[in-house]
Design an enzyme around this catalytic site. Structure first.
Site, PDB file in Angstrom:
ATOM      1  N   VAL A   9       0.872  -1.175   0.000  1.00  0.00           N
ATOM      2  CA  VAL A   9       0.000   0.000   0.000  1.00  0.00           C
ATOM      3  C   VAL A   9       0.904   1.217   0.000  1.00  0.00           C
ATOM      4  O   VAL A   9       1.998   1.190   0.557  1.00  0.00           O
ATOM      5  CB  VAL A   9      -0.984   0.063   1.197  1.00  0.00           C
ATOM      6  CG1 VAL A   9      -2.031  -1.034   1.101  1.00  0.00           C
ATOM      7  CG2 VAL A   9      -0.266   0.011   2.519  1.00  0.00           C
ATOM      8  N   SER A  10       0.433   2.271  -0.639  1.00  0.00           N
ATOM      9  CA  SER A  10       1.258   3.472  -0.719  1.00  0.00           C
ATOM     10  C   SER A  10       0.864   4.548   0.282  1.00  0.00           C
ATOM     11  O   SER A  10       1.599   5.493   0.488  1.00  0.00           O
ATOM     12  CB  SER A  10       1.235   4.040  -2.137  1.00  0.00           C
ATOM     13  OG  SER A  10      -0.085   4.284  -2.541  1.00  0.00           O
TER      14      SER A  10
END
Length: 113
Positions: A9-10
């Site tokens: 996930v960013s």
């Protein structure tokens, strides 16, 4: 087949949506169970953009894939954008992994890269 999974996930916002790390892992585990594949390695990247390859877990995964005694035959991702968002990196790492005999499989995009 022996597989590793790569989840990422960013951002925190993304982590709270359907692409959360636990959601990706659960879907990948279910997919691998259905295929009869053995998960032997996991690479979990929290808060890292895929617009660059400067991701510690990603680089660790690539280094292991390059070893002659690599522990896995494929890398499983939830979506290909979890692997990379930059086209050049897609091409470079696809070629590198293919040379090593490692497939990259998305459980949602249903094709190999």
């Amino acid at each position: 087949m022996r597989v590793a999974y790569y989840v990422r996930v960013s951002s925190e916002r993304q982590a709270e949506k359907e692409l959360s790390i636990p959601a990706q892992i659960k879907a990948i585990q279910q997919y691998c169970t259905e295929k009869g594949w053995s998960i032997v390695s996991e690479f979990i990247e929290k808060g890292k953009s895929a617009k660059t390859d400067d991701r510690p877990e990603f680089q660790k995964m690539i280094a292991l894939a390059k070893r002659s005694n690599r522990p896995f035959d494929a890398v499983i991702v939830y979506k290909f954008d979890r692997f990379s968002r930059k086209r050049d990196d897609h091409v470079i790492y696809k070629a590198l992994l293919n040379q090593c005999g490692v497939k990259v499989i998305s459980i949602t995009d249903l094709t190999l890269i």
